[in-house]
Design a protein around this motif. Structure first.
Motif, mmCIF file in Angstrom:
data_model
loop_
_atom_site.group_PDB
_atom_site.id
_atom_site.type_symbol
_atom_site.label_atom_id
_atom_site.label_comp_id
_atom_site.label_asym_id
_atom_site.label_seq_id
_atom_site.Cartn_x
_atom_site.Cartn_y
_atom_site.Cartn_z
ATOM 1 N N ALA A 550 -9.692 -85.506 -22.706
ATOM 2 C CA ALA A 550 -8.340 -85.409 -23.266
ATOM 3 C C ALA A 550 -8.189 -86.281 -24.507
ATOM 4 O O ALA A 550 -7.644 -85.842 -25.526
ATOM 5 C CB ALA A 550 -7.312 -85.806 -22.204
ATOM 6 N N ALA A 551 -8.696 -87.520 -24.442
ATOM 7 C CA ALA A 551 -8.569 -88.422 -25.589
ATOM 8 C C ALA A 551 -9.488 -88.020 -26.725
ATOM 9 O O ALA A 551 -9.238 -88.366 -27.889
ATOM 10 C CB ALA A 551 -8.876 -89.858 -25.156
ATOM 11 N N GLY A 552 -10.562 -87.279 -26.404
ATOM 12 C CA GLY A 552 -11.491 -86.866 -27.452
ATOM 13 C C GLY A 552 -10.848 -85.993 -28.510
ATOM 14 O O GLY A 552 -11.278 -85.983 -29.671
ATOM 15 N N MET A 553 -9.824 -85.240 -28.137
ATOM 16 C CA MET A 553 -9.151 -84.395 -29.115
ATOM 17 C C MET A 553 -8.479 -85.219 -30.210
ATOM 18 O O MET A 553 -8.281 -84.739 -31.324
ATOM 19 C CB MET A 553 -8.114 -83.515 -28.416
ATOM 20 N N LEU A 554 -8.119 -86.464 -29.892
ATOM 21 C CA LEU A 554 -7.451 -87.310 -30.866
ATOM 22 C C LEU A 554 -8.415 -87.867 -31.908
ATOM 23 O O LEU A 554 -7.986 -88.273 -32.988
ATOM 24 C CB LEU A 554 -6.743 -88.465 -30.155
ATOM 25 N N VAL A 555 -9.698 -87.909 -31.575
ATOM 26 C CA VAL A 555 -10.693 -88.481 -32.496
ATOM 27 C C VAL A 555 -11.705 -87.428 -32.902
ATOM 28 O O VAL A 555 -12.840 -87.751 -33.235
ATOM 29 C CB VAL A 555 -11.399 -89.689 -31.838
ATOM 30 N N ARG A 556 -11.291 -86.171 -32.880
ATOM 31 C CA ARG A 556 -12.215 -85.090 -33.218
ATOM 32 C C ARG A 556 -12.746 -85.233 -34.635
ATOM 33 O O ARG A 556 -13.870 -84.836 -34.931
ATOM 34 C CB ARG A 556 -11.494 -83.751 -33.046
ATOM 35 N N SER A 557 -11.947 -85.807 -35.535
ATOM 36 C CA SER A 557 -12.370 -85.919 -36.935
ATOM 37 C C SER A 557 -13.563 -86.848 -37.102
ATOM 38 O O SER A 557 -14.259 -86.780 -38.118
ATOM 39 C CB SER A 557 -11.202 -86.420 -37.794
ATOM 40 N N LEU A 558 -13.815 -87.733 -36.141
ATOM 41 C CA LEU A 558 -14.937 -88.656 -36.254
ATOM 42 C C LEU A 558 -16.242 -88.060 -35.758
ATOM 43 O O LEU A 558 -17.316 -88.565 -36.071
ATOM 44 C CB LEU A 558 -14.641 -89.936 -35.463
ATOM 45 N N ALA A 559 -16.160 -86.989 -34.965
ATOM 46 C CA ALA A 559 -17.369 -86.388 -34.405
ATOM 47 C C ALA A 559 -17.965 -85.385 -35.386
ATOM 48 O O ALA A 559 -17.278 -84.830 -36.242
ATOM 49 C CB ALA A 559 -17.057 -85.703 -33.078
ATOM 50 N N TYR A 560 -19.259 -85.162 -35.276
ATOM 51 C CA TYR A 560 -19.949 -84.202 -36.129
ATOM 52 C C TYR A 560 -21.117 -83.622 -35.347
ATOM 53 O O TYR A 560 -21.966 -84.357 -34.822
ATOM 54 C CB TYR A 560 -20.462 -84.870 -37.404
ATOM 55 N N GLY A 561 -21.151 -82.306 -35.245
ATOM 56 C CA GLY A 561 -22.264 -81.644 -34.585
ATOM 57 C C GLY A 561 -22.323 -81.859 -33.092
ATOM 58 O O GLY A 561 -23.383 -81.672 -32.481
ATOM 59 N N VAL A 562 -21.206 -82.249 -32.483
ATOM 60 C CA VAL A 562 -21.182 -82.494 -31.049
ATOM 61 C C VAL A 562 -19.793 -82.166 -30.530
ATOM 62 O O VAL A 562 -18.793 -82.415 -31.200
ATOM 63 C CB VAL A 562 -21.556 -83.968 -30.738
ATOM 64 N N SER A 563 -19.729 -81.581 -29.340
ATOM 65 C CA SER A 563 -18.459 -81.238 -28.709
ATOM 66 C C SER A 563 -17.829 -82.479 -28.099
ATOM 67 O O SER A 563 -18.526 -83.396 -27.639
ATOM 68 C CB SER A 563 -18.671 -80.168 -27.632
ATOM 69 N N MET A 564 -16.489 -82.509 -28.073
ATOM 70 C CA MET A 564 -15.808 -83.642 -27.465
ATOM 71 C C MET A 564 -16.041 -83.682 -25.957
ATOM 72 O O MET A 564 -15.876 -84.727 -25.343
ATOM 73 C CB MET A 564 -14.309 -83.588 -27.776
ATOM 74 N N ALA A 565 -16.383 -82.538 -25.358
ATOM 75 C CA ALA A 565 -16.755 -82.490 -23.936
ATOM 76 C C ALA A 565 -18.269 -82.394 -23.823
ATOM 77 O O ALA A 565 -18.802 -81.582 -23.061
ATOM 78 C CB ALA A 565 -16.069 -81.327 -23.248
ATOM 79 N N ASP A 566 -18.960 -83.209 -24.586
ATOM 80 C CA ASP A 566 -20.419 -83.154 -24.655
ATOM 81 C C ASP A 566 -21.022 -83.462 -23.289
ATOM 82 O O ASP A 566 -20.833 -84.569 -22.745
ATOM 83 C CB ASP A 566 -20.911 -84.163 -25.687
ATOM 84 N N PRO A 567 -21.764 -82.521 -22.697
ATOM 85 C CA PRO A 567 -22.318 -82.764 -21.361
ATOM 86 C C PRO A 567 -23.338 -83.895 -21.340
ATOM 87 O O PRO A 567 -23.464 -84.599 -20.334
ATOM 88 C CB PRO A 567 -22.950 -81.415 -20.987
ATOM 89 N N ARG A 568 -24.069 -84.100 -22.436
ATOM 90 C CA ARG A 568 -25.063 -85.178 -22.450
ATOM 91 C C ARG A 568 -24.391 -86.546 -22.363
ATOM 92 O O ARG A 568 -24.840 -87.428 -21.621
ATOM 93 C CB ARG A 568 -25.905 -85.093 -23.727
ATOM 94 N N SER A 569 -23.324 -86.717 -23.132
ATOM 95 C CA SER A 569 -22.622 -87.999 -23.093
ATOM 96 C C SER A 569 -22.001 -88.236 -21.734
ATOM 97 O O SER A 569 -22.061 -89.353 -21.190
ATOM 98 C CB SER A 569 -21.547 -88.032 -24.185
ATOM 99 N N LEU A 570 -21.400 -87.188 -21.149
ATOM 100 C CA LEU A 570 -20.807 -87.331 -19.823
ATOM 101 C C LEU A 570 -21.876 -87.628 -18.774
ATOM 102 O O LEU A 570 -21.688 -88.482 -17.909
ATOM 103 C CB LEU A 570 -20.039 -86.068 -19.454
ATOM 104 N N ALA A 571 -23.017 -86.930 -18.856
ATOM 105 C CA ALA A 571 -24.090 -87.152 -17.889
ATOM 106 C C ALA A 571 -24.679 -88.555 -18.044
ATOM 107 O O ALA A 571 -25.001 -89.217 -17.044
ATOM 108 C CB ALA A 571 -25.179 -86.101 -18.068
ATOM 109 N N SER A 572 -24.811 -89.027 -19.283
ATOM 110 C CA SER A 572 -25.335 -90.380 -19.502
ATOM 111 C C SER A 572 -24.393 -91.419 -18.924
ATOM 112 O O SER A 572 -24.833 -92.387 -18.280
ATOM 113 C CB SER A 572 -25.536 -90.621 -21.004
ATOM 114 N N ALA A 573 -23.085 -91.232 -19.166
ATOM 115 C CA ALA A 573 -22.113 -92.169 -18.593
ATOM 116 C C ALA A 573 -22.168 -92.159 -17.074
ATOM 117 O O ALA A 573 -22.114 -93.215 -16.425
ATOM 118 C CB ALA A 573 -20.705 -91.822 -19.083
ATOM 119 N N LEU A 574 -22.300 -90.955 -16.480
ATOM 120 C CA LEU A 574 -22.398 -90.837 -15.028
ATOM 121 C C LEU A 574 -23.624 -91.580 -14.505
ATOM 122 O O LEU A 574 -23.542 -92.342 -13.522
ATOM 123 C CB LEU A 574 -22.459 -89.362 -14.634
#
Length: 604
Positions: A550-574
């Motif tokens: 949800a918060a990723g939508m607020l900082v979408r302008s900072l991301a590049y080439g990656v989805s805000m619901a990036d499964p790799r980042s979520l899996a790494s955090a998990l």
């Protein structure tokens, strides 16, 4: 164009804008009457703003990143508050009978709440003073992440040393005091609430293993895990973003190009002398050992800014304002930058004199936007909003390239080549492509300029790769701070999880001893502890994952080439949270497995 003016006393900015707009409209109409090709000039935007806080565009460039870093610091403070509150809560539980006696003897509950607020305030003030001192000591180190200033003055791509006022003021002090007060208040809420129970009889009888206390402590720990997950996901997103930017295709051979900037005005050249120096530099650089090509251009690349213009083709409706970018280059530019022609050909060194319509080279994005499938070679257009007369003729098409930054989609660009007699004296960029490391050719090119004119010098010398790397300063800073925030959050979450288990073992020491006396295996005891932690960790992970998306939508302008619901980042955090959970179990589990059943059963 920028004009600095002083307002008359009592005149507001709105009134000044209204009066200036009238003057500007009058000037635009007069300019169009004298030169019909300026049609559309009146549609430009006029803005009047106060310069009380300076004119640097740096504020606009970093506002999103600064708000994001402030949010990260706030989340860490929230974690600290929850952690300190959890520790004070455990302390309140241990002193619950003492507190109940005080209440039974007539002490008001407000006094008990003030007692915990005072203890929290002492911790907060000590940490706040130490943190403030550390902040002012390390701030100069963090400023090394900031790039030189760009986009100021006549030459909007010039690099200048940045000067920032780092002296503390009243606002910074007031903000620090407010933060400390908020942390002290938040940290004292849990023990104050715990101590305000009405049932004094239960408080005098209850054991340390109060289930309501454990649930509240688990809730605080779940909050910490959720915040930790958010910070870890953001750190992973920025790390992936930095990797994507580094791997982005620029369309040019940026790894083998050295860049030299020179301003002929500093050497007091006239037009003929400036032209002579330019061509002697190009020809001399091409003759140097290890050099494959050399060229000059009016604008450098990857500076976050560039020239734009409006174009219109015959028979088409008025074009969009500033729909294309521009660069003025020498004929050798495309070979030097490693660009490829897909149609037509490049420039040739022309004889002196005007050429109408002037030849231009465009990129494929220009063709896609304005020509829509037509053969581009031979097409004519004008640099205006409405068609008046042909100014340019397309002679070639090159591949798309980045212009302002690695983040942008390659924009439409048309290249002109008017280096020669009659051109205004402006600063220019010499680009030199080498076979090996471009830094190795820098001393030779500087020596070449000294042989041409000992008075002249370059005011910027670097490799294009370094310039591109400098443009990623914001991403590098966010990755570094995000990683630091993430590590700190992991430590806090581990402390919270450890506190839950330590408190659980203390409260159920007799039960664990009884289980072991009856033959419980170590795996059974470990399962009991794991069962205690899993709901807390699971709730924190779920809440953190949902909040991150949800918060990723607020900082979408900072991301590049990656989805805000990036499964790799979520899996790494998990994976990190699961590892931290298991690590936090290590010491409490070892203590639980070494409980002496006899002493535990004898303990009252």
């Amino acid at each position: 164009m920028e004009i600095v003016a002083r307002l008359r006393p009592g005149v507001a900015l709105a009134q000044a804008l209204a009066e200036t707009s009238v003057l500007r409209d009058r000037y635009s109409q007069e300019a169009i009457r004298h030169d019909p090709t300026r049609k559309g000039f009146e549609e430009g935007r006029l803005e009047i703003r106060s310069i009380a806080r300076g004119t640097s565009p740096f504020r606009d460039q970093v506002v999103t990143a600064l708000w994001l870093l402030l949010a990260g610091a706030f989340l860490l403070l929230l974690m600290v508050s929850a952690n300190v509150g959890s520790l004070l809560l455990a302390r309140a539980s241990a002193r619950e009978k003492e507190t109940a006696i005080m209440l039974a003897l007539g002490a008001p509950r407000s006094r008990i709440a003030r007692l915990w607020l005072t203890e929290s305030l002492i911790l907060t003030v000590a940490g706040g003073v130490l943190g403030t001192w550390a902040a002012w000591q390390t701030l100069p180190l963090w400023l090394r992440w900031l790039p030189p200033a760009r986009g100021i003055g006549i030459d909007t791509t010039e690099i200048r040393t940045r000067a920032l006022d780092l002296h503390p003021d009243f606002r910074v002090a007031a903000f620090g005091i407010a933060v400390c007060a908020a942390v002290a208040l938040l940290s004292s809420l849990a023990p104050a609430w715990r101590s305000s129970r009405r049932d004094l009889w239960s408080a005098l009888k209850i054991a340390i293993g109060d289930a309501r206390h454990r649930r509240f402590q688990s809730a605080l720990c779940a909050l910490q895990i959720a915040i930790c997950t958010v910070l870890l996901v953001f750190s992973g997103l920025m790390l992936r973003t930095l990797g994507s930017l580094k791997a982005a295709n620029t369309g040019i051979d940026e790894n083998h190009i050295a860049v030299f900037r020179m301003d002929p005005l500093t050497a007091q050249y006239n037009k003929q002398q400036a032209e002579s120096v330019q061509w002697r530099l190009v020809d001399g650089a091409r003759a140097l050992p290890g050099v494959e090509a050399a060229a000059i251009a009016s604008r450098p690349l990857m500076r976050g800014i560039g020239l734009v213009n409006s174009v219109v083709f015959p028979g088409q409706p008025p074009g969009a304002p500033y729909g294309t970018s521009i660069n003025t280059v020498s004929p050798e530019y495309f070979e030097t930058m490693g660009m490829k022609f897909t149609a037509g050909h490049g420039f040739e060194r022309r004889e002196p004199g005007p050429h109408k319509p002037a030849p231009v080279v465009v990129n494929r994005a220009f063709v896609r936007r304005f020509l829509k499938g037509r053969n581009p070679v031979g097409q004519m257009f004008a640099a205006a909003r409405t068609w008046v007369a042909p100014e340019f003729e397309i002679i070639g098409v090159v591949n798309d390239t980045k212009y302002r930054s690695l983040r942008e989609v390659p924009p439409p660009i048309y290249y002109t080549s008017d280096f020669g007699p009659g051109r205004e004296i402006n600063s220019f960029v010499l680009q030199v492509r080498t076979r090996g490391n471009p830094a190795g050719v820098i001393p030779a090119v500087q020596k070449l300029l000294a042989s041409i004119d000992p008075r002249a010098s370059f005011y910027e010398v670097e490799t294009l790769q370094d310039d591109i790397a400098r443009s990623l300063w914001q991403e590098r800073m966010l990755v570094a701070l995000g990683t630091a925030f993430g590590i700190f959050a992991i430590v806090l979450a581990a402390i919270g999880l450890y506190g839950i288990l330590a408190y659980f073992i203390t409260g159920r020491r007799r039960e664990i001893g009884l289980r072991m006396a009856l033959g419980a295996l170590p795996v059974n005891v470990s399962g009991l502890l794991l069962k205690q932690l899993m709901p807390t960790a699971g709730a924190g992970l779920a809440g953190g994952a949902i909040t991150s998306v949800a918060a990723g939508m607020l900082v979408r302008s900072l991301a590049y080439g990656v989805s805000m619901a990036d499964p790799r980042s979520l899996a790494s955090a998990l994976a990190i949270i699961v590892f931290v959970t298991l690590a936090a179990m290590a010491v409490p589990t070892w203590r639980a497995l070494h409980v002496d059943p006899a002493s535990a059963l004898r303990q009252e």
